[in-house]
Scaffold this active site. Structure first.
Site, mmCIF file in Angstrom:
data_model
loop_
_atom_site.group_PDB
_atom_site.id
_atom_site.type_symbol
_atom_site.label_atom_id
_atom_site.label_comp_id
_atom_site.label_asym_id
_atom_site.label_seq_id
_atom_site.Cartn_x
_atom_site.Cartn_y
_atom_site.Cartn_z
ATOM 1 N N GLY A 59 -1.653 2.534 4.467
ATOM 2 C CA GLY A 59 -1.006 3.356 5.488
ATOM 3 C C GLY A 59 0.009 2.464 6.189
ATOM 4 N N ARG A 101 3.603 -4.925 -1.153
ATOM 5 C CA ARG A 101 3.953 -3.518 -1.411
ATOM 6 C C ARG A 101 5.395 -3.300 -0.958
ATOM 7 N NH1 ARG A 101 -0.293 0.977 0.167
ATOM 8 N NH2 ARG A 101 0.714 1.974 -1.613
ATOM 9 N N GLN A 208 -6.610 9.706 -1.289
ATOM 10 C CA GLN A 208 -6.650 9.363 0.139
ATOM 11 C C GLN A 208 -6.959 10.588 1.008
ATOM 12 O OE1 GLN A 208 -4.331 8.311 -1.990
ATOM 13 N NE2 GLN A 208 -3.463 6.331 -1.429
ATOM 14 N N ASP A 249 6.462 6.557 4.834
ATOM 15 C CA ASP A 249 6.502 5.101 4.598
ATOM 16 C C ASP A 249 7.865 4.507 4.896
ATOM 17 O OD1 ASP A 249 4.157 6.136 2.880
ATOM 18 O OD2 ASP A 249 3.862 3.983 3.118
HETATM 19 O O1 MRU Z 1 -0.495 4.252 -0.600
HETATM 20 P P1 MRU Z 1 -0.917 4.518 0.814
HETATM 21 O O2 MRU Z 1 -2.290 5.066 0.913
HETATM 22 O O3 MRU Z 1 -0.697 3.321 1.694
HETATM 23 O O4 MRU Z 1 0.098 5.647 1.303
HETATM 24 C C1 MRU Z 1 -0.005 6.110 2.619
HETATM 25 C C2 MRU Z 1 0.998 7.152 2.952
HETATM 26 O O5 MRU Z 1 1.797 7.563 2.137
HETATM 27 C C3 MRU Z 1 1.026 7.596 4.377
HETATM 28 O O6 MRU Z 1 1.374 8.950 4.474
HETATM 29 C C4 MRU Z 1 2.070 6.757 5.150
HETATM 30 O O7 MRU Z 1 1.880 5.399 4.916
HETATM 31 C C5 MRU Z 1 2.022 7.025 6.612
HETATM 32 S S1 MRU Z 1 0.543 6.458 7.370
HETATM 33 C C6 MRU Z 1 0.648 6.851 9.012
#
Ligand code: MRU
Length: 363
Positions: A59, A101, A208, A249
């Site tokens: 996240g 990432r 998730q 993101d």
């Molecule tokens: O791959 P992840 O689980 O890190 O992806 C998370 C997301 O896409 C969320 O929607 C984003 O990071 C916003 S979290 C407030």
């Protein structure tokens, strides 16, 4: 100490914490949720990098705060009193963590902010710089909580008691330090008796939505219904959804948004059924250096996440070709509004962002 504690409600845990006495970054291992709640203590650069890459901490905002605590702890371990040597080693750690990432801008945003502390501290004893780094990382965590709550307040103005809300992936408390972004209006509404009906997309391939969003909303007493990703059109066609709230993101300067794979499908379907589609975005996620969605680097993940992971048996023929982008880009014209801590921005986003950043500079 046994970090497995099954009886506590998941909402009572801190997603990301600093244990300075033990020089440890403490996070919930999110790959084990909801079956097991396990806190893990990370000390080395490799452990922190792995935890981010493997989505133990995930996240965008939570990754940012974890990286800030992580780089502070690594800086604490740099054994020198020489400013230039300290900064050189600091940058090595920074570049390493930053490579974990690529899509969530909060990772580089947080690390750049920590690096600026070093750059602005020439002349100070190295130990003084370490103290500044610690204070900044702790402040970033508090800011994240304030920002998420403000997003919740602004988001709440867009919905009414009893509304049906759909969300994708996990932009919840587990993705931030508290409240989440997309879930913040839901949690504030819950505090105020709004009785929302929330639909959580399961979010293939890493689930998730099922493992994290459904879990934390249910643990908070929110009325939540889990659906597969391919059911969003069905619930919208039924008239059950009044608004979509998702996280993000990275927001490009033209308002295109990168978020978890599948978000753009939801946005496209929402447009078809006239359901407002809102992106909840701390301003730290708006990246004015990235002109459009086409310029956002999309993380590609291993094929096994699609074919094998989470299954007892392989769910695809061995060796099949797999395309597994972790994120997709939602075009700005599909987005009804971007909910920030400073208010709800409306199209055209390029102008809205410029006005927002100008106003902030004037303050
Ligand atoms: O791959 P992840 O689980 O890190 O992806 C998370 C997301 O896409 C969320 O929607 C984003 O990071 C916003 S979290 C407030």
């Amino acid at each position: 100490m046994d970090d497995r504690q099954r009886d506590k409600n998941i909402m009572e845990y801190e997603t990301v914490a600093l244990d300075d006495a033990d020089s440890a970054l403490v996070v919930i291992d999110q790959t084990k949720l909801p079956a097991v709640t396990e806190l893990i203590r990370l000390h080395t650069a490799q452990e922190i990098w792995d935890a981010i890459y493997l989505l133990k901490v995930r996240g965008a905002p939570a990754i940012g705060v974890a990286a800030a605590f992580g780089i502070y702890l690594l800086a604490k371990g740099i054994d020198t009193e020489d400013y230039d040597v300290f900064c050189r080693k600091f940058r090595e750690y920074k570049d390493y963590l930053n490579s974990a990432r690529p899509t969530a801008v909060n990772l580089s945003w947080a690390l750049n902010r920590m690096e600026r502390i070093c750059e602005d501290s020439r002349g100070l004893p190295v130990d003084g710089i370490r103290q500044r780094l610690k204070a900044t990382a702790l402040a970033m965590k508090e800011e994240d909580i304030r920002v998420c709550r403000a997003i919740g307040e602004h988001g709440l103005t867009l919905v009414r008691p009893g509304d049906g809300i759909l969300t994708h992936c996990n932009a919840g408390q587990l993705a931030t330090c508290r409240y989440g972004t997309a879930t913040a209006p839901i949690y504030l509404g819950q505090e105020r008796g709004y009785h929302f009906r929330v639909f959580a997309d399961e979010t293939r391939p890493l689930l998730q939505g099922a493992r994290l969003t459904a879990y934390e909303l249910q643990a908070s007493g929110v009325d939540v219904t889990l659906i597969c990703d391919n059911m969003c059109a069905a619930v919208m066609r039924n008239g059950w959804i009044n608004a979509v709230f998702v996280g993000c993101d990275r927001v490009a300067a033209n308002g295109d948004v990168a978020n978890k794979i599948g978000t753009s499908v939801v946005a496209t379907v929402a447009k078809r059924y006239n359901v407002p589609f809102y992106v909840c975005a701390p301003t730290s996620t708006i990246d004015m250096d990235t002109p459009t969605g086409a310029d956002i680097v999309i993380e590609q993940r291993p094929a096994g996440e699609v074919t094998d992971m989470w299954y007892e048996k392989p769910m695809a023929p061995a060796g099949v070709k797999v395309f597994n982008p972790a994120f997709d880009v939602t075009d700005n014209e599909l987005i009804t509004g971007i909910v920030t801590e400073h208010g709800v921005l409306r199209p055209p986003y390029a102008e809205a962002f410029q006005a927002l950043f100008r106003r902030r500079q004037e303050l």
